[in-house]
Design a protein around this motif. Structure first.
Motif, mmCIF file in Angstrom:
data_model
loop_
_atom_site.group_PDB
_atom_site.id
_atom_site.type_symbol
_atom_site.label_atom_id
_atom_site.label_comp_id
_atom_site.label_asym_id
_atom_site.label_seq_id
_atom_site.Cartn_x
_atom_site.Cartn_y
_atom_site.Cartn_z
ATOM 1 N N MET A 53 0.828 -1.207 0.000
ATOM 2 C CA MET A 53 0.000 0.000 0.000
ATOM 3 C C MET A 53 0.864 1.260 0.000
ATOM 4 S SD MET A 53 -2.943 -1.175 -0.347
ATOM 5 C CE MET A 53 -3.794 0.404 -0.259
ATOM 6 N N LEU A 54 2.022 1.209 0.643
ATOM 7 C CA LEU A 54 2.940 2.353 0.602
ATOM 8 C C LEU A 54 3.423 2.594 -0.829
ATOM 9 C CD1 LEU A 54 5.118 1.877 3.826
ATOM 10 C CD2 LEU A 54 3.441 3.679 3.379
ATOM 11 N N GLY A 55 3.772 1.516 -1.529
ATOM 12 C CA GLY A 55 4.178 1.651 -2.925
ATOM 13 C C GLY A 55 3.052 2.177 -3.791
ATOM 14 N N ALA A 56 1.824 1.684 -3.571
ATOM 15 C CA ALA A 56 0.674 2.161 -4.333
ATOM 16 C C ALA A 56 0.385 3.628 -4.048
ATOM 17 C CB ALA A 56 -0.548 1.302 -4.005
ATOM 18 N N ALA A 57 0.525 4.033 -2.789
ATOM 19 C CA ALA A 57 0.298 5.441 -2.437
ATOM 20 C C ALA A 57 1.331 6.338 -3.102
ATOM 21 C CB ALA A 57 0.340 5.609 -0.921
ATOM 22 N N LEU A 58 2.578 5.884 -3.158
ATOM 23 C CA LEU A 58 3.621 6.661 -3.827
ATOM 24 C C LEU A 58 3.298 6.842 -5.306
ATOM 25 C CD1 LEU A 58 6.402 7.989 -3.301
ATOM 26 C CD2 LEU A 58 7.453 5.837 -3.999
ATOM 27 N N VAL A 59 2.773 5.790 -5.934
ATOM 28 C CA VAL A 59 2.373 5.880 -7.340
ATOM 29 C C VAL A 59 1.218 6.863 -7.503
ATOM 30 C CG1 VAL A 59 1.295 4.597 -9.233
ATOM 31 C CG2 VAL A 59 3.189 3.594 -7.979
ATOM 32 N N TYR A 60 0.212 6.749 -6.668
ATOM 33 C CA TYR A 60 -1.017 7.528 -6.835
ATOM 34 C C TYR A 60 -0.779 9.019 -6.588
ATOM 35 C CZ TYR A 60 -5.903 8.912 -6.277
ATOM 36 O OH TYR A 60 -7.121 9.531 -6.422
ATOM 37 N N PHE A 61 -0.058 9.349 -5.527
ATOM 38 C CA PHE A 61 0.063 10.743 -5.128
ATOM 39 C C PHE A 61 1.250 11.463 -5.760
ATOM 40 C CE2 PHE A 61 -2.382 8.930 -1.578
ATOM 41 C CZ PHE A 61 -3.458 9.806 -1.571
ATOM 42 N N PHE A 62 2.207 10.710 -6.320
ATOM 43 C CA PHE A 62 3.392 11.402 -6.843
ATOM 44 C C PHE A 62 3.747 10.977 -8.270
ATOM 45 C CE2 PHE A 62 8.036 11.792 -7.352
ATOM 46 C CZ PHE A 62 8.140 13.174 -7.257
ATOM 47 N N PHE A 63 3.997 9.668 -8.486
ATOM 48 C CA PHE A 63 4.578 9.277 -9.758
ATOM 49 C C PHE A 63 3.599 9.335 -10.916
ATOM 50 C CE2 PHE A 63 7.905 7.478 -7.036
ATOM 51 C CZ PHE A 63 9.005 7.998 -7.680
ATOM 52 N N THR A 64 2.348 8.934 -10.712
ATOM 53 C CA THR A 64 1.388 9.037 -11.812
ATOM 54 C C THR A 64 1.155 10.483 -12.236
ATOM 55 O OG1 THR A 64 0.306 6.979 -11.139
ATOM 56 C CG2 THR A 64 -0.932 8.440 -12.589
ATOM 57 N N PRO A 65 0.948 11.419 -11.299
ATOM 58 C CA PRO A 65 0.856 12.823 -11.747
ATOM 59 C C PRO A 65 2.096 13.308 -12.481
ATOM 60 C CG PRO A 65 0.040 12.614 -9.508
ATOM 61 C CD PRO A 65 0.665 11.300 -9.859
ATOM 62 N N MET A 66 3.291 12.874 -12.025
ATOM 63 C CA MET A 66 4.520 13.307 -12.686
ATOM 64 C C MET A 66 4.623 12.717 -14.088
ATOM 65 S SD MET A 66 6.037 15.420 -10.718
ATOM 66 C CE MET A 66 7.606 15.507 -11.552
#
Length: 281
Positions: free
Chosen positions: A128-141
């Motif tokens: 879930m930490l990895g998924a949160a990093l994707v959702y809140f940071f990497f996907t927008p970037m």
């Protein structure tokens, strides 16, 4: 050692029946979670689109509309089915993991069960930490990187805009979530292998340069062909590899302390007990 394993040996048919029951519980839980997620698939898709909305806001294009398209009649339906399966798997994972543990636990010693349980808890948390990093940071970037290629048109230039297909956008974000979620399991896998004696902290440290190369190769395979997501996956992988080395050292220190304590106990048991003073004549 007789009290370490609680369950008595069972015939093969009993193990097969137990496996069937565990599989029925796991599949049943997944199906219920799938139906619930499929019923709310559109709402869940809108939640997954939020990183794209953030990227449009960061792009500074005030007139930019948030649009996603589908070019086949059945495309959005199958996209909702994928959302249901993805969400159902996430929701049902605790139940699936619990059923797996209950099937394996009778064959483990008590100390093995106590050592295995923390990893069973840590694994979904790290995912879930990895998924949160994707959702809140990497996907927008990533979406911001792709939006930067747009062309507004005018002065003899054509207007070129990013209009993601619903299936391709879902595939992108699911790929990133699974890639980061799997990579975040690296400390768990490394610690388990160190407990089993398959790896050592010194060996992991010696292979660090190969691990860095492997991290960038894996990032190139698992992520879209853009530098933002590839570097964004490779750097956390390298960091998690270093955390795995620390975890392996911690396991080795615990093992050494346990051996030292056992050696002291054996020495105290073997030493003869002599009175401090001689008895009076």
């Amino acid at each position: 050692m007789s009290g370490d394993i609680e369950d008595t040996p069972q015939p093969l048919i009993a193990h097969l029946i137990e496996l069937r029951n565990r599989l029925m519980w796991a599949i049943g839980g997944f199906m219920i979670a799938f139906i619930v997620c499929f019923m709310f698939a559109k709402q869940l898709f809108n939640v997954l689109v939020q990183p794209f909305i953030w990227a449009v806001g960061w792009s500074g294009i005030a007139s930019r509309k948030i649009e996603l398209i589908y070019t086949a009649p059945q495309e959005f339906f199958f996209t909702q089915v994928k959302i249901g399966m993805f969400g159902g798997l996430v929701l049902a994972f605790p139940l699936i993991a619990a059923q797996l543990y209950k099937f394996v636990a009778p064959g483990l010693y008590k100390n093995e069960r106590s050592a295995f349980l923390p990893f069973l808890v840590a694994s979904p948390i790290l995912f879930m930490l990895g998924a949160a990093l994707v959702y809140f940071f990497f996907t927008p970037m990533v979406m911001l990187f792709f939006l930067s290629m747009e062309q507004q048109g005018g002065n003899g230039e054509a207007s070129i805009q990013l209009l993601p297909k619903v299936s391709e956008y879902l595939g992108l974000i699911m790929t990133l979530i699974f890639a980061f979620g799997l990579v975040f399991q690296l400390p768990v896998v490394t610690t388990l292998m160190a407990r089993a004696g398959l790896v050592t902290s010194a060996g992991l440290a010696d292979k660090r340069k190969y691990a860095i190369v492997a991290a960038f190769i894996a990032a190139a395979i698992l992520t879209p062909p853009d530098p933002v997501s590839q570097i964004g996956l490779a750097l956390p992988t390298i960091l998690l590899y270093e955390i795995g080395i620390y975890c392996a050292r911690f396991v080795e220190r615990q093992r050494a302390q346990a051996k030292a304590g056992a050696a002291v106990g054996e020495a105290e048991t073997a030493a003869p007990v002599t009175p401090d003073d001689k008895p009076a004549a």
